[in-house]
Design an enzyme around this catalytic site. Structure first.
Site, PDB file in Angstrom:
ATOM      1  N   LYS A   1       1.968  -3.173   6.569  1.00 44.42           N
ATOM      2  CA  LYS A   1       2.361  -2.874   5.179  1.00 44.42           C
ATOM      3  C   LYS A   1       3.835  -2.477   5.086  1.00 44.42           C
ATOM      4  O   LYS A   1       4.505  -2.829   4.115  1.00 44.42           O
ATOM      5  CB  LYS A   1       1.455  -1.778   4.602  1.00 44.42           C
ATOM      6  CG  LYS A   1      -0.015  -2.204   4.452  1.00 44.42           C
ATOM      7  CD  LYS A   1      -0.203  -3.394   3.534  1.00 44.42           C
ATOM      8  CE  LYS A   1      -1.672  -3.692   3.274  1.00 44.42           C
ATOM      9  NZ  LYS A   1      -1.860  -4.848   2.377  1.00 44.42           N
TER      10      LYS A   1
ATOM     11  N   SER B   1       0.873  -1.181   0.000  1.00 40.00           N
ATOM     12  CA  SER B   1       0.000   0.000   0.000  1.00 40.00           C
ATOM     13  C   SER B   1       0.902   1.221   0.000  1.00 40.00           C
ATOM     14  O   SER B   1       2.078   1.127   0.361  1.00 40.00           O
ATOM     15  CB  SER B   1      -0.851  -0.013   1.276  1.00 40.00           C
ATOM     16  OG  SER B   1      -1.503   1.227   1.477  1.00 40.00           O
TER      17      SER B   1
ATOM     18  N   TYR C   1      -2.293  -1.532  10.415  1.00 37.68           N
ATOM     19  CA  TYR C   1      -2.214  -1.587   8.952  1.00 37.68           C
ATOM     20  C   TYR C   1      -0.893  -1.013   8.453  1.00 37.68           C
ATOM     21  O   TYR C   1      -0.203  -1.619   7.622  1.00 37.68           O
ATOM     22  CB  TYR C   1      -3.398  -0.805   8.375  1.00 37.68           C
ATOM     23  CG  TYR C   1      -3.596  -0.948   6.881  1.00 37.68           C
ATOM     24  CD1 TYR C   1      -4.304  -2.018   6.351  1.00 37.68           C
ATOM     25  CD2 TYR C   1      -3.089  -0.002   5.993  1.00 37.68           C
ATOM     26  CE1 TYR C   1      -4.506  -2.143   4.982  1.00 37.68           C
ATOM     27  CE2 TYR C   1      -3.284  -0.115   4.625  1.00 37.68           C
ATOM     28  CZ  TYR C   1      -3.999  -1.188   4.129  1.00 37.68           C
ATOM     29  OH  TYR C   1      -4.201  -1.309   2.766  1.00 37.68           O
TER      30      TYR C   1
HETATM   31  P1  NAD Z   1     -11.520  -6.088  -0.278  1.00 37.43           P
HETATM   32  O1  NAD Z   1     -12.118  -6.023   1.085  1.00 37.43           O
HETATM   33  O2  NAD Z   1     -12.326  -5.747  -1.465  1.00 37.43           O
HETATM   34  O3  NAD Z   1     -10.889  -7.536  -0.524  1.00 37.43           O
HETATM   35  C1  NAD Z   1     -10.165  -8.217   0.468  1.00 37.43           C
HETATM   36  C2  NAD Z   1     -10.078  -9.676   0.098  1.00 37.43           C
HETATM   37  O4  NAD Z   1      -9.359 -10.354   1.139  1.00 37.43           O
HETATM   38  C3  NAD Z   1     -11.450 -10.355  -0.016  1.00 37.43           C
HETATM   39  O5  NAD Z   1     -11.411 -11.329  -1.029  1.00 37.43           O
HETATM   40  C4  NAD Z   1     -11.596 -11.035   1.353  1.00 37.43           C
HETATM   41  O6  NAD Z   1     -12.465 -12.141   1.351  1.00 37.43           O
HETATM   42  C5  NAD Z   1     -10.158 -11.443   1.588  1.00 37.43           C
HETATM   43  N1  NAD Z   1      -9.870 -11.735   2.987  1.00 37.43           N
HETATM   44  C6  NAD Z   1     -10.049 -10.944   4.077  1.00 37.43           C
HETATM   45  N2  NAD Z   1      -9.689 -11.611   5.187  1.00 37.43           N
HETATM   46  C7  NAD Z   1      -9.283 -12.839   4.789  1.00 37.43           C
HETATM   47  C8  NAD Z   1      -8.794 -13.986   5.460  1.00 37.43           C
HETATM   48  N3  NAD Z   1      -8.669 -14.034   6.783  1.00 37.43           N
HETATM   49  N4  NAD Z   1      -8.485 -15.070   4.724  1.00 37.43           N
HETATM   50  C9  NAD Z   1      -8.643 -15.072   3.374  1.00 37.43           C
HETATM   51  N5  NAD Z   1      -9.082 -14.020   2.683  1.00 37.43           N
HETATM   52  C10 NAD Z   1      -9.400 -12.920   3.389  1.00 37.43           C
HETATM   53  O7  NAD Z   1     -10.214  -5.174  -0.168  1.00 37.43           O
HETATM   54  P2  NAD Z   1      -9.237  -4.546  -1.287  1.00 37.43           P
HETATM   55  O8  NAD Z   1      -9.337  -3.099  -1.180  1.00 37.43           O
HETATM   56  O9  NAD Z   1      -9.395  -5.225  -2.589  1.00 37.43           O
HETATM   57  O10 NAD Z   1      -7.828  -4.935  -0.636  1.00 37.43           O
HETATM   58  C11 NAD Z   1      -6.986  -5.930  -1.158  1.00 37.43           C
HETATM   59  C12 NAD Z   1      -5.561  -5.651  -0.710  1.00 37.43           C
HETATM   60  O11 NAD Z   1      -5.152  -4.397  -1.250  1.00 37.43           O
HETATM   61  C13 NAD Z   1      -5.394  -5.541   0.800  1.00 37.43           C
HETATM   62  O12 NAD Z   1      -4.181  -6.143   1.189  1.00 37.43           O
HETATM   63  C14 NAD Z   1      -5.340  -4.048   1.027  1.00 37.43           C
HETATM   64  O13 NAD Z   1      -4.629  -3.715   2.185  1.00 37.43           O
HETATM   65  C15 NAD Z   1      -4.624  -3.595  -0.221  1.00 37.43           C
HETATM   66  N6  NAD Z   1      -4.829  -2.183  -0.554  1.00 37.43           N
HETATM   67  C16 NAD Z   1      -6.070  -1.691  -0.787  1.00 37.43           C
HETATM   68  C17 NAD Z   1      -6.229  -0.343  -1.103  1.00 37.43           C
HETATM   69  C18 NAD Z   1      -7.562   0.273  -1.381  1.00 37.43           C
HETATM   70  O14 NAD Z   1      -7.630   1.506  -1.455  1.00 37.43           O
HETATM   71  N7  NAD Z   1      -8.615  -0.485  -1.557  1.00 37.43           N
HETATM   72  C19 NAD Z   1      -5.107   0.476  -1.166  1.00 37.43           C
HETATM   73  C20 NAD Z   1      -3.859  -0.067  -0.919  1.00 37.43           C
HETATM   74  C21 NAD Z   1      -3.732  -1.406  -0.618  1.00 37.43           C
END
Ligand code: NAD
Length: 260
Positions: free
Chosen positions: A159, A142, A155
């Protein structure tokens, strides 16, 4: 170049992971999906990807906070595809609260899912990648792996830890044709971000509209959200031979956020 490669994408039932999984399928890769959600919806998505892209798509419901389930996920992917060439550590959760009130169990869950799970998937897949002298490990960190925002102690720590893990794994596998990189997205409008808007509003004492305008998009110089399609394209590029010399990198795709 990517055609016929086998990928494991954790947390790929939603958001960024689902976008990367679809981009991999479109690039001719077989994909093991993982994550939580409605079983019928997941099966519909899995079958659709197989049909649309003519690749093998499987699903495993491992809870990424549980090492034994991660071992079973990796073993199931190996059995389904014969080998794992690409691992994307994407599963992640968020919790926003000042540290003095931050629940211990939220700290433990975020460190387990967002950081420790990557240790386990890499540990169980890197031996085969090194032996075959080709592999790609992509850790979805992130912008919060590079800089901090307030009220996200677990978080931001997880990260930053994931970026450190990326560097040490890259150095240890560099001479074996295996690259390990972190992608550092800015804000993407996924369920993970939507869920934190009310919490941010509460923690900061402002409205939800103000959170989107003055907190979330304030940090992104472009004033636009990153999309899952853009992140999927970057992940596919990292799997090509053109990216063979990119390793140990933390690559921002954040609309200029970390340029500040
Ligand atoms: P999201 O909530 O849409 O998806 C998260 C996914 O992780 C889902 O498929 C969920 O079922 C799965 N998950 C959660 N806990 C779990 C567990 N214990 N075991 C197995 N699967 C699990 O979120 P997203 O925004 O797509 O985030 C995905 C990644 O991207 C994360 O690591 C997040 O930190 C990172 N990220 C997101 C953003 C953003 O702005 N959305 C920015 C930077 C980084």
């Amino acid at each position: 170049m990517t055609k016929g490669k086998n990928a494991l994408v954790t947390g790929s039932t939603s958001g960024i992971g689902l976008g990367i999984a679809e981009a991999f399928c479109a690039a001719g890769m077989n994909v093991m999906l993982n994550g939580f959600g409605n079983a019928n919806d997941i099966e519909t998505e899995r079958a659709e990807f197989e049909q649309k892209y003519g690749v093998k798509v499987r699903y495993h419901d491992a809870d990424m906070s549980r090492p034994a389930e991660i071992r079973d996920l990796v073993a199931t992917a190996k059995a389904a595809f014969g080998r794992i060439d690409v691992v994307v550590n994407n599963a992640g959760i968020q919790h926003v609260q000042p540290i003095e009130d931050f629940p211990d169990e939220k700290w433990d869950a975020i460190i387990a899912i967002n950081l420790t799970s990557a240790f386990h998937t890499i540990k169980h897949t890197i031996v085969g990648m090194k032996a075959r002298r080709w592999g790609r490990i992509i850790n979805i960190a992130s912008a919060h792996g590079l800089v901090a925002s307030p009220y996200k102690p677990a978080y931001v720590a997880a990260k930053h830890g994931l970026v450190g893990l990326t560097k040490t794994v890259a150095l240890g596998s560099a001479e074996y044709g295996v690259t390990c990189n972190a992608i550092c997205p800015g804000y993407v409008m996924t369920p993970l971000v939507k869920k934190q808007i009310p919490d941010q509003a509460k923690a900061r004492g402002i409205s939800e509209e103000q959170v989107v305008k003055d907190v979330i998009l304030a940090s992104q110089a472009t004033k636009q959200f990153v999309t899952v399609e853009q992140l999927g394209a970057l992940a596919v590029f990292l799997c090509t031979d053109a990216a063979a010399q990119i390793t140990g990198a933390a690559l921002p795709m954040d609309g200029g956020w970390t340029a500040h």
